[in-house]
Write an enzyme that holds these catalytic residues in place. Structure first.
Site, PDB file in Angstrom:
ATOM      1  N   ARG A  81      -2.565  -2.198  -3.576  1.00 51.23           N
ATOM      2  CA  ARG A  81      -3.786  -1.135  -3.502  1.00 51.23           C
ATOM      3  C   ARG A  81      -3.389  -0.172  -4.517  1.00 51.23           C
ATOM      4  O   ARG A  81      -2.572   0.581  -4.657  1.00 51.23           O
ATOM      5  CB  ARG A  81      -3.873  -0.622  -2.106  1.00 51.23           C
ATOM      6  CG  ARG A  81      -4.909   0.215  -1.848  1.00 51.23           C
ATOM      7  CD  ARG A  81      -4.918   0.827  -0.506  1.00 51.23           C
ATOM      8  NE  ARG A  81      -6.423   1.438  -0.195  1.00 51.23           N
ATOM      9  CZ  ARG A  81      -6.594   1.664   0.962  1.00 51.23           C
ATOM     10  NH1 ARG A  81      -5.983   1.525   1.976  1.00 51.23           N
ATOM     11  NH2 ARG A  81      -7.933   2.184   1.085  1.00 51.23           N
ATOM     12  N   ASN A 106       0.895  -1.141  -0.054  1.00 56.01           N
ATOM     13  CA  ASN A 106      -0.073   0.142   0.099  1.00 56.01           C
ATOM     14  C   ASN A 106       0.805   1.312   0.064  1.00 56.01           C
ATOM     15  O   ASN A 106       1.370   1.445   1.077  1.00 56.01           O
ATOM     16  CB  ASN A 106      -0.940   0.070   1.258  1.00 56.01           C
ATOM     17  CG  ASN A 106      -1.687   1.138   1.231  1.00 56.01           C
ATOM     18  OD1 ASN A 106      -2.016   2.150   0.398  1.00 56.01           O
ATOM     19  ND2 ASN A 106      -2.653   1.001   2.475  1.00 56.01           N
ATOM     20  N   GLU A 161      -8.134  -4.508   4.977  1.00 53.73           N
ATOM     21  CA  GLU A 161      -8.022  -4.045   3.571  1.00 53.73           C
ATOM     22  C   GLU A 161      -7.014  -5.032   3.131  1.00 53.73           C
ATOM     23  O   GLU A 161      -6.910  -5.542   1.953  1.00 53.73           O
ATOM     24  CB  GLU A 161      -7.800  -2.726   3.389  1.00 53.73           C
ATOM     25  CG  GLU A 161      -9.127  -1.930   3.721  1.00 53.73           C
ATOM     26  CD  GLU A 161      -8.672  -0.494   3.952  1.00 53.73           C
ATOM     27  OE1 GLU A 161      -8.082  -0.183   4.934  1.00 53.73           O
ATOM     28  OE2 GLU A 161      -9.127   0.275   3.259  1.00 53.73           O
ATOM     29  N   ARG A 176     -10.088  16.554   5.891  1.00 61.43           N
ATOM     30  CA  ARG A 176     -11.038  16.863   4.742  1.00 61.43           C
ATOM     31  C   ARG A 176     -12.366  17.201   5.305  1.00 61.43           C
ATOM     32  O   ARG A 176     -12.897  16.633   6.007  1.00 61.43           O
ATOM     33  CB  ARG A 176     -10.755  15.721   3.838  1.00 61.43           C
ATOM     34  CG  ARG A 176      -9.691  15.540   3.250  1.00 61.43           C
ATOM     35  CD  ARG A 176      -9.600  13.979   2.369  1.00 61.43           C
ATOM     36  NE  ARG A 176      -8.806  12.944   3.060  1.00 61.43           N
ATOM     37  CZ  ARG A 176      -9.141  11.693   2.818  1.00 61.43           C
ATOM     38  NH1 ARG A 176      -9.920  11.081   1.837  1.00 61.43           N
ATOM     39  NH2 ARG A 176      -8.271  10.843   3.382  1.00 61.43           N
ATOM     40  N   HIS A 222     -12.966   3.154  -0.631  1.00 65.92           N
ATOM     41  CA  HIS A 222     -12.794   2.464   0.466  1.00 65.92           C
ATOM     42  C   HIS A 222     -13.391   1.148   0.007  1.00 65.92           C
ATOM     43  O   HIS A 222     -13.813   0.340   1.014  1.00 65.92           O
ATOM     44  CB  HIS A 222     -13.757   2.918   1.676  1.00 65.92           C
ATOM     45  CG  HIS A 222     -12.846   4.191   2.251  1.00 65.92           C
ATOM     46  ND1 HIS A 222     -13.525   5.480   2.607  1.00 65.92           N
ATOM     47  CD2 HIS A 222     -11.533   4.343   2.646  1.00 65.92           C
ATOM     48  CE1 HIS A 222     -12.707   6.021   3.408  1.00 65.92           C
ATOM     49  NE2 HIS A 222     -11.378   5.623   3.238  1.00 65.92           N
TER      50      HIS A 222
END
Ligand code: ADP
Length: 402
Positions: free
Chosen positions: A95, A11, A381, A243, A183
């Protein structure tokens, strides 16, 4: 007995590369063997690796010795091979944030795939180049090593066209300005876990709230994405660590026209200075905000909670009702206080939390009598990427098991 196969999962972020190694067991089950990361690229590189016995490597490296993400992956692979006494992983799973409009599943990387993924860089300019650079470097030196790209967007493809469109002129949709959703690897993993945890609910109307430093919600039916809070980029939806989530686009026009901000400044503001950090002026970390007595900290959390609940209402409308609500990721898995406060807003459609179960971060945190089930399910993940990588590998004739 043949030697155990291993899969390396990567990742790659902006200044760090996280990696995990999985051993392939019987019936292609995966067991995590190593977790590691290279941080501080390029100026203060640091490598850490942890296996089941504890810390294996904790090493500061010379400045400039790990100039970029491909170098970080080369370093990680080298150490993994050492740790395996010379054996090499049979494949690498990556990823990749954006699979564009077309990829609805992971894919084996080749020249054509790389060229296609490169075309999606404008859709995720801050993330996609970081994801692709290590893949390209491995491909250039070692094209025979299978690499699989696993996308954050893929799980959301195949949902209704209604969900993929902004109310913009058609030509913008055609050129890729769409609601993609992100996601997806987390949501796919949770969908699978729900089938184990609560099979009677797993195929019904679910909302999963992935509340980490990035945060979004996904509405699912029959374990497939129906709707999600994120759109064209990972800026949309609910407030996050730094964010803002959903924002009137007029604010962006105001920043440019009245405040004279340029693109870079707007981008920095929206990605790094908003959300919990901007609201509180203290921190983007929910742990710190919960511990603080500053009223700005509790207000920031309350806005996060409120906006998450509003979004849950919208997603419930998309599903035509709700059977279960699932919390996951850093905040969702670890912050009972935040779950309680979101739960209060959701009481109107019948969610009743069990306070003791919630405080204990139990798997099922709703009361037995609650018409809507509520769960805390840790996400994984990397394991999802590992599984996808092995599945794609097994479909290749040379690697199929006889
Ligand atoms: P990512 O993988 O997106 O970086 P995580 O899913 O690890 O993020 O979530 C990180 C966030 O989770 C942290 O910023 C913090 O706000 C929150 N978090 C982690 N542990 C706790 C905790 N014990 N209590 C409250 N919040 C927590």
């Amino acid at each position: 007995m043949s030697m155990t196969e291993t899969i390396l999962v990567v990742n790659a972020g902006s200044s760090s590369l996280k990696f995990e190694l999985f051993r392939v067991g019987s019936q292609d089950s995966l067991a995590r063997a190593i977790k590691g990361r290279v941080d501080g690229i390029p100026n203060r590189p640091h490598l850490s690796i942890r296996d089941a016995s504890g810390v294996v490597v904790d090493e500061h490296l010379a400045a400039g010795s790990v100039p970029d993400l491909p170098a970080a992956l080369a370093l990680a692979r080298g150490r993994v091979v050492e740790w395996l006494d010379g054996a090499a992983p049979v494949a690498i799973g990556h990823r990749v944030v954006h699979g564009g409009p077309d990829y609805s599943a992971p894919v084996l990387v080749d020249d054509i795939v790389l060229a296609k993924l490169q075309r999606y860089v404008p859709l995720a300019p801050l993330h996609q180049p970081n994801n692709l650079a290590p893949i390209r470097a491995v491909w250039a030196h070692d094209p025979a090593l299978p690499q699989v790209a696993c996308f954050d967007t893929a799980f959301h493809r195949g949902r209704s066209e209604l969900a993929d469109r902004f109310a913009l002129p058609e030509r913008l949709y055609e050129e890729g300005v769409r609601r993609y959703g992100f996601h997806g690897l987390s949501y796919e993993y949770i969908a699978g876990r729900m089938a184990e945890i609560a099979p009677e609910l797993a195929d019904r109307r679910l909302i999963v709230a992935h509340l980490g430093s990035g945060a979004s919600l996904c509405a699912m039916r029959e374990r497939r994405s129906v709707e999600s809070s994120m759109g064209f980029t990972a800026l949309d939806g609910i407030p996050m660590g730094t964010r803002p989530g959903q924002l009137d686009p007029g604010v962006v026009l105001y920043l440019i026209a009245e405040k004279g901000l340029d693109v870079g400044e707007v981008q920095r503001l929206l990605y790094q200075e908003c959300g919990l950090k901007g609201l509180s002026g203290i921190s983007n970390d929910v742990r710190e905000l919960l511990a603080s007595s500053d009223p700005r900290a509790s207000r920031a959390i309350e806005i996060f909670v409120y906006r998450t609940a509003l979004m849950a209402g919208a997603l419930t409308a998309a599903l035509g009702g709700l059977d279960a609500f699932v919390f996951t990721a850093g905040i969702g898995e670890n912050a009972p206080e935040v779950r309680t406060r979101i739960g209060r807003y959701l009481a109107w459609f019948g969610l009743e939390l069990d306070p003791a179960a919630n405080d204990a971060n139990a798997t099922r945190i709703s009361r037995p009598s609650s018409p809507v089930g509520c769960f805390v399910v840790p996400t994984d993940e990397e394991l999802m990427i590992g599984r996808h990588t092995l599945e794609v590998l097994r479909r290749q004739p040379a690697h199929a098991r006889g």
